[in-house]
Design a protein around this motif. Structure first.
Motif, PDB file in Angstrom:
ATOM      1  N   GLY A  16      -4.038  69.705  34.977  1.00 20.93           N
ATOM      2  CA  GLY A  16      -5.066  69.645  36.010  1.00 20.93           C
ATOM      3  C   GLY A  16      -5.717  70.972  36.341  1.00 20.93           C
ATOM      4  N   ALA A  17      -5.268  72.053  35.746  1.00 21.02           N
ATOM      5  CA  ALA A  17      -5.829  73.369  36.051  1.00 21.02           C
ATOM      6  C   ALA A  17      -7.181  73.543  35.366  1.00 21.02           C
ATOM      7  CB  ALA A  17      -4.876  74.467  35.594  1.00 21.02           C
ATOM      8  N   ALA A  18      -8.120  74.134  36.076  1.00 18.30           N
ATOM      9  CA  ALA A  18      -9.464  74.342  35.527  1.00 18.30           C
ATOM     10  C   ALA A  18      -9.433  75.198  34.261  1.00 18.30           C
ATOM     11  CB  ALA A  18     -10.352  74.993  36.582  1.00 18.30           C
ATOM     12  N   GLY A  19      -8.501  76.145  34.179  1.00 15.86           N
ATOM     13  CA  GLY A  19      -8.440  77.038  33.031  1.00 15.86           C
ATOM     14  C   GLY A  19      -7.470  76.613  31.952  1.00 15.86           C
ATOM     15  N   ALA A  20      -7.008  75.349  31.964  1.00 15.46           N
ATOM     16  CA  ALA A  20      -5.996  74.899  31.001  1.00 15.46           C
ATOM     17  C   ALA A  20      -6.580  74.750  29.601  1.00 15.46           C
ATOM     18  CB  ALA A  20      -5.395  73.568  31.450  1.00 15.46           C
TER      19      ALA A  20
END
Length: 176
Positions: A16-20
């Motif tokens: 769910g992380a934007a930078g994943a």
């Protein structure tokens, strides 16, 4: 927490992380984590004490056999969060499994939910593995035959495996 030795590399997984992302430059920081656990496992070095932290709210679908394969020896996989915020792995097909395929793998605090009639949820195929504080659960109207299969396909293949503090539930009376 006592890791019993100095840790090797530390990786983070959070879908769910934007930078994943599952590419170089990710995984070493919770703000730029890997997107999938299986990719993170592939970045580990056997028996060096690597640790993978799976962040609260991480969600992944396992759609086939060994869809997540813990196939690097000596890796610790630790789910962060509690209750509904635990990392959740959804088993979506009959053959879906979360496999412990290498020795000395330690898996802790993961939620595995069967949304299909699954045969096996966690499939242990190596020695000295630990499954701790994990929950295996079927969804409404679905079931699994075996929550944790510890046989490795041969005599003594899974010696010294430990299951501690786990919960296995089924919504069907004739379930697991």
């Amino acid at each position: 927490e006592n890791l019993a030795e100095d840790p090797g590399d530390v990786f983070f997984v959070d879908s769910g992380a934007a930078g994943a992302g599952d590419t170089a430059g990710h995984g070493g920081d919770p703000d730029s984590p890997f997107a999938t656990l299986d990719y993170a496992i592939g970045q580990c070095t056997a028996n060096q004490g690597d640790v993978i932290y799976v962040m609260p709210g991480h969600a992944e679908t396992i759609s086939g056999a060994a869809g997540v394969d813990c196939d690097v020896a000596g890796v610790r996989i630790i789910g962060l969060g509690w209750g509904a915020s635990r990392p959740t792995f959804t088993l979506s097909a009959v053959a879906s499994t979360f496999e412990l395929g290498a020795a000395s793998v330690h898996v802790k605090n993961l939620l595995l939910v069967a949304t299909a009639d699954c045969t096996i949820v966690i499939d242990v195929n190596a020695a000295d593995c630990v499954i701790e504080d994990c929950e295996m659960r079927s969804s409404t109207g679905k079931e699994f035959v075996t929550g944790i299969d510890i046989n490795g396909g041969g005599a003594n293949a899974c010696d010294r495996t430990v299951v501690r503090g786990c919960v296995i539930t089924s919504t069907l009376a004739a379930g697991a």
